[in-house]
Design an enzyme around this catalytic site. Structure first.
Site, PDB file in Angstrom:
ATOM      1  N   ASP A 139      16.348  23.476 -10.707  1.00  0.00           N
ATOM      2  CA  ASP A 139      16.185  24.550  -9.857  1.00  0.00           C
ATOM      3  C   ASP A 139      17.455  25.388  -9.988  1.00  0.00           C
ATOM      4  O   ASP A 139      18.608  25.460 -11.048  1.00  0.00           O
ATOM      5  CB  ASP A 139      16.849  23.637  -8.481  1.00  0.00           C
ATOM      6  CG  ASP A 139      18.410  23.888  -8.089  1.00  0.00           C
ATOM      7  OD1 ASP A 139      18.899  24.113  -7.736  1.00  0.00           O
ATOM      8  OD2 ASP A 139      18.409  22.800  -8.884  1.00  0.00           O
ATOM      9  N   ASP A 145      19.893  19.369  -1.908  1.00  0.00           N
ATOM     10  CA  ASP A 145      21.067  19.053  -2.245  1.00  0.00           C
ATOM     11  C   ASP A 145      22.404  18.468  -1.181  1.00  0.00           C
ATOM     12  O   ASP A 145      22.012  17.670  -0.154  1.00  0.00           O
ATOM     13  CB  ASP A 145      21.967  19.846  -3.257  1.00  0.00           C
ATOM     14  CG  ASP A 145      22.354  20.910  -2.292  1.00  0.00           C
ATOM     15  OD1 ASP A 145      22.661  20.356  -1.316  1.00  0.00           O
ATOM     16  OD2 ASP A 145      22.837  22.170  -2.796  1.00  0.00           O
TER      17      ASP A 145
END
Length: 375
Positions: free
Chosen positions: A271, A92
């Site tokens: 996720d 991320d």
């Protein structure tokens, strides 16, 4: 990176695909275990490979930037070299973590100033240095820096936040294109759709993102306080616009039910920290419902944790796991985490098989209600 859709479901937008990176292939739909600091909490990589069957894991830019730091990661040859995971990794941008630091961060056009949760030191994330950081980490898939607006933001805040995310994206793309991978394999950049719970903003953002021609796209800013049905509506709105031939990643979602609903709406990648976090807190997901392993009802139940599950499910009994949680043994946390991750990977694998078989919608309808039952 290459993505190929292999099968589609006639009764929904669900699809089964193959995502190919330089570190290996990923069969979609897929769930990605979260390895915040370069490790999936309480789980060895041998267990990720052999019991959980993970095909890709996440690393967190914010945490890895602060510790061990970029100097160590670069010297190790990136996160793959540092932690020994040989399969694909996604990072991320660190944006969600930074924006969660209410009171110790400041948002500007330039980027986001914040203080470390470790020692209080001052830092700034900009689109440019986040791209540089993700190059050093070396993930196969990098995420653009975005602002994740709260789920109950008012319209004007959400609109301004989306516009800032778009301006930051342009800077991310420019920096990404100006730089090269550091470790001899290719990386790709995913933009992130924002717009909170407002359909017109989500459409505008999805169109803006799609026009960038990235190899994949992400949907952010959901499961952050809005009602579940609103989340599903926003996924539908966005996926009407995001290119169908590119992988779609729904960030930070969620429960087993959320994942099946997302798959039905055309999402390929998921996720969430939920399986490991809940597993460490004695909450186990199964096809029959969620088990609280601290409940006294399991005290004398010597049946396997899950007869159809992974190795630890068959080796250990419910009574033994109940005992471990009551005794506060560290093994309990490990077993719970392995079980839940293995279940999530089994869930998306089963979904894929039913998409291929052509009966995904009826299968999903037959299992989804039971998944949320407490047993």
């Amino acid at each position: 990176m290459n993505f190929k859709i292999e099968h589609t479901d006639n009764a929904s937008d669900a699809r089964a695909g193959l995502l190919t990176t330089d570190h290996g292939e990923i069969q979609t739909p897929i769930f990605m275990p979260v390895g915040t600091c370069g490790s999936v909490k309480g789980v060895h990589f041998s267990e990720l490979r052999n019991q959980i069957n993970a095909q890709i894991i996440l690393g967190n830019t914010y945490h890895l930037y602060l510790r061990p730091g970029l100097e160590i990661l670069r010297a190790a040859g990136g996160l793959h070299g540092f932690n020994g995971w040989e399969k694909p990794i996604l990072t991320d941008s660190g944006g969600f973590q930074v924006f969660s630091l209410t009171g110790i961060r400041k948002l500007t056009e330039q980027g986001c100033e914040f203080r470390s949760h470790i020692d209080g030191s001052k830092h700034i994330f900009t689109p440019e240095n986040v791209m540089d950081t993700e190059r050093v980490i070396g993930a196969d898939i990098m995420m653009a820096l975005d602002e994740c607006a709260p789920g109950k933001s008012d319209y004007q805040y959400a609109k301004n936040s989306m516009a800032l995310t778009h301006r930051w994206l342009d800077r991310c793309i420019k920096r990404f294109n100006e730089t090269q991978p550091l470790y001899g394999y290719q990386q790709t950049l995913f933009p992130i759709v924002q717009g909170c719970t407002y359909s017109d903003l989500r459409r505008e953002s999805a169109k803006y993102i799609s026009d960038k021609g990235a190899e994949g796209n992400a949907i952010g800013g959901l499961a952050v306080g809005e009602p579940t049905e609103v989340m599903y509506e926003m996924i539908e709105v966005v996926n009407e616009i995001l290119p169908k031939e590119k992988p779609r990643y729904l960030m930070g979602v969620g429960t087993p039910q959320n994942i099946l609903e997302g798959i039905e709406r055309g999402v390929d990648m998921f996720d969430c920290v939920m399986p490991t976090r809940n597993g460490r807190n004695a909450m186990l997901f199964t096809y029959n419902g969620t088990m609280n392993m601290r409940n006294k009802k399991w005290e004398n139940d010597f049946s396997p944790i899950d007869e159809n599950g992974c190795e630890v499910d068959k080796v250990y009994s419910k009574a033994y796991l109940h005992h471990l949680f009551k005794a506060q043994e560290l093994l309990a946390l490990q077993i719970g985490s392995i079980h839940n991750l293995a279940f999530y990977l089994r869930l998306v694998k089963d979904a894929r098989q039913h998409i291929i078989a052509g009966d995904f919608t009826s299968w999903k309808r037959s299992v989804i209600d039971q998944l949320g039952v407490r047993i």
